[in-house]
Design a protein around this motif. Structure first.
Motif, PDB file in Angstrom:
ATOM      1  N   SER A 296      -3.439  13.412   4.237  1.00  0.00           N
ATOM      2  CA  SER A 296      -4.174  12.261   4.762  1.00  0.00           C
ATOM      3  C   SER A 296      -3.286  11.343   5.594  1.00  0.00           C
ATOM      4  O   SER A 296      -2.058  11.472   5.605  1.00  0.00           O
ATOM      5  CB  SER A 296      -4.792  11.477   3.606  1.00  0.00           C
ATOM      6  N   LYS A 297      -3.951  10.410   6.257  1.00  0.00           N
ATOM      7  CA  LYS A 297      -3.290   9.368   7.064  1.00  0.00           C
ATOM      8  C   LYS A 297      -2.490   9.952   8.236  1.00  0.00           C
ATOM      9  O   LYS A 297      -1.429   9.446   8.598  1.00  0.00           O
ATOM     10  CB  LYS A 297      -2.393   8.491   6.193  1.00  0.00           C
ATOM     11  N   ILE A 298      -3.029  11.018   8.837  1.00  0.00           N
ATOM     12  CA  ILE A 298      -2.289  11.625   9.954  1.00  0.00           C
ATOM     13  C   ILE A 298      -2.248  10.703  11.164  1.00  0.00           C
ATOM     14  O   ILE A 298      -1.426  10.901  12.063  1.00  0.00           O
ATOM     15  CB  ILE A 298      -2.882  12.998  10.344  1.00  0.00           C
TER      16      ILE A 298
ATOM     17  N   LEU B  18      -9.400   6.919   8.661  1.00  0.00           N
ATOM     18  CA  LEU B  18      -9.598   5.814   9.585  1.00  0.00           C
ATOM     19  C   LEU B  18     -10.328   6.264  10.844  1.00  0.00           C
ATOM     20  O   LEU B  18     -11.312   5.651  11.265  1.00  0.00           O
ATOM     21  CB  LEU B  18      -8.250   5.185   9.943  1.00  0.00           C
ATOM     22  N   THR B  19      -9.862   7.361  11.439  1.00  0.00           N
ATOM     23  CA  THR B  19     -10.444   7.825  12.704  1.00  0.00           C
ATOM     24  C   THR B  19     -11.523   8.882  12.512  1.00  0.00           C
ATOM     25  O   THR B  19     -12.315   9.141  13.415  1.00  0.00           O
ATOM     26  CB  THR B  19      -9.354   8.412  13.605  1.00  0.00           C
TER      27      THR B  19
ATOM     28  N   SER C 233      -9.975   7.439  -2.274  1.00  0.00           N
ATOM     29  CA  SER C 233     -11.212   6.659  -2.177  1.00  0.00           C
ATOM     30  C   SER C 233     -11.668   6.520  -0.728  1.00  0.00           C
ATOM     31  O   SER C 233     -12.866   6.598  -0.440  1.00  0.00           O
ATOM     32  CB  SER C 233     -11.014   5.272  -2.812  1.00  0.00           C
ATOM     33  N   SER C 234     -10.731   6.330   0.187  1.00  0.00           N
ATOM     34  CA  SER C 234     -11.101   6.270   1.612  1.00  0.00           C
ATOM     35  C   SER C 234     -11.704   7.585   2.075  1.00  0.00           C
ATOM     36  O   SER C 234     -12.675   7.608   2.843  1.00  0.00           O
ATOM     37  CB  SER C 234      -9.874   5.926   2.461  1.00  0.00           C
ATOM     38  N   LEU C 235     -11.141   8.692   1.593  1.00  0.00           N
ATOM     39  CA  LEU C 235     -11.672  10.007   1.936  1.00  0.00           C
ATOM     40  C   LEU C 235     -13.079  10.174   1.378  1.00  0.00           C
ATOM     41  O   LEU C 235     -13.981  10.672   2.059  1.00  0.00           O
ATOM     42  CB  LEU C 235     -10.749  11.099   1.402  1.00  0.00           C
TER      43      LEU C 235
ATOM     44  N   GLU D 154     -19.259   3.890  -1.297  1.00  0.00           N
ATOM     45  CA  GLU D 154     -18.691   2.561  -1.512  1.00  0.00           C
ATOM     46  C   GLU D 154     -17.589   2.560  -2.565  1.00  0.00           C
ATOM     47  O   GLU D 154     -17.498   1.664  -3.394  1.00  0.00           O
ATOM     48  CB  GLU D 154     -19.791   1.553  -1.888  1.00  0.00           C
ATOM     49  N   ALA D 155     -16.771   3.602  -2.539  1.00  0.00           N
ATOM     50  CA  ALA D 155     -15.626   3.639  -3.452  1.00  0.00           C
ATOM     51  C   ALA D 155     -14.638   2.560  -3.041  1.00  0.00           C
ATOM     52  O   ALA D 155     -14.335   2.385  -1.867  1.00  0.00           O
ATOM     53  CB  ALA D 155     -14.955   5.014  -3.408  1.00  0.00           C
TER      54      ALA D 155
END
Length: 290
Positions: A113-115, A142-143, A170-172, A181-182
């Motif tokens: 994640s977060k690439i 994010l993107t 949670s973002s994933l 809505e995590a």
């Protein structure tokens, strides 16, 4: 009526059955027999108040597997999530999560994640280590980059997210399940560690099919949970070479004609993976002293 428990909060089990969610209690006999229904369980239930959507869980169907921390059942696949930066991935910790998933005999997908924050090619380095062993997906919550191919890979069965706090689980989940809505957390500037934000276990349906658990987090394997040969079996590249060693009980440390150490020297087994193996093996051996 049959359904699946998708959430457990404050003594109530929320069961998805026949197109709606039922708020259920468990039969008293479960407590008497020391049985706890788990999120992910297939159950039989009796409707007590149809208008209010209430019922009682009567029976728990046979489980594929079950976990105490976090409390859930019937995991088909682990999605191991590791950030490429913030927090910086610790390879031994990542390897312990992978060994945990192997130990539970589940399918494994690795998600980097977060690439969008990757300025130094860290994702490529991790792919070179792990892509020969597991399917690897690179994503940015994010993107949205990489989310769709990953979602398609999860389109059947029950998937559990696992990985270090702050890795972006949670973002994933919020990307995979619109409306989930995590709650997301940040990464401590002082410790560079993530903050655990999930408080209970819940099972979400994915738009393209399949379901995914949101949990307070699976812990990485404590190596003392297995033995030396169980550990070897949980590392595919080591397991594949065990029979090529001179000795059947080779621990791949100092024994002569060791196919595993030879593969490390040749670069076909990554030195970081071997270092993780040695560290976990030492933990197992230390336990035997007591």
């Amino acid at each position: 009526m049959q359904g699946r428990i998708i959430k457990h909060i404050s003594g109530f089990y929320y069961v998805a059955a026949e197109g709606r969610i039922w708020k259920c209690r468990g039969r008293g006999i479960f407590k008497q027999e020391g049985i706890t229904p788990l999120v992910g369980d297939m159950v039989s239930m009796e409707v007590t108040h149809e208008g209010d959507g209430e019922g009682i869980v009567d029976r728990i169907h046979e489980r594929k597997n079950a976990f105490v921390r976090p409390p859930c059942a019937n995991v088909d696949r682990f999605l191991i999530v590791s950030s490429v930066v913030r927090p910086k991935p610790v390879l031994e910790v990542l390897d312990r999560f992978l060994v945990m998933a192997e130990y539970e005999d589940a399918d494994i997908i690795l998600c980097l994640s977060k690439i969008d924050l990757d300025r130094h090619g860290r994702a490529k380095e991790l792919q070179e280590i792990y892509a020969p062993l597991y399917p690897v997906y690179c994503i940015s919550s994010l993107t949205g980059d990489g989310i769709q191919p990953l979602a398609e890979a999860l389109a059947d069965g029950l998937t559990a997210l696992a990985g270090p706090s702050g890795a972006g689980k949670s973002s994933l989940l919020n990307r995979l399940v619109p409306g989930a809505e995590a709650q997301t957390g940040g990464v401590s500037r002082k410790t560079s560690r993530g903050k655990n934000t999930t408080r209970h276990v819940e099972l979400f349906s994915l738009p393209q099919g399949g379901m995914v658990f949101d949990t307070p987090g699976f812990t990485a394997l404590h190596a003392a949970d297995t033995d030396a040969f169980g550990l070897q079996a949980c590392m595919p590249e080591i397991a594949a070479r065990r029979t090529a060693c001179r000795y059947d009980d080779c621990l791949h440390l100092k024994e002569p004609d060791c196919a595993v150490r030879r593969a490390v020297e040749e670069g076909t087994i990554r030195s970081s993976r071997y270092a993780s193996y040695v560290s976990m093996l030492q933990e197992i051996r230390d336990r035997k002293k007591y």
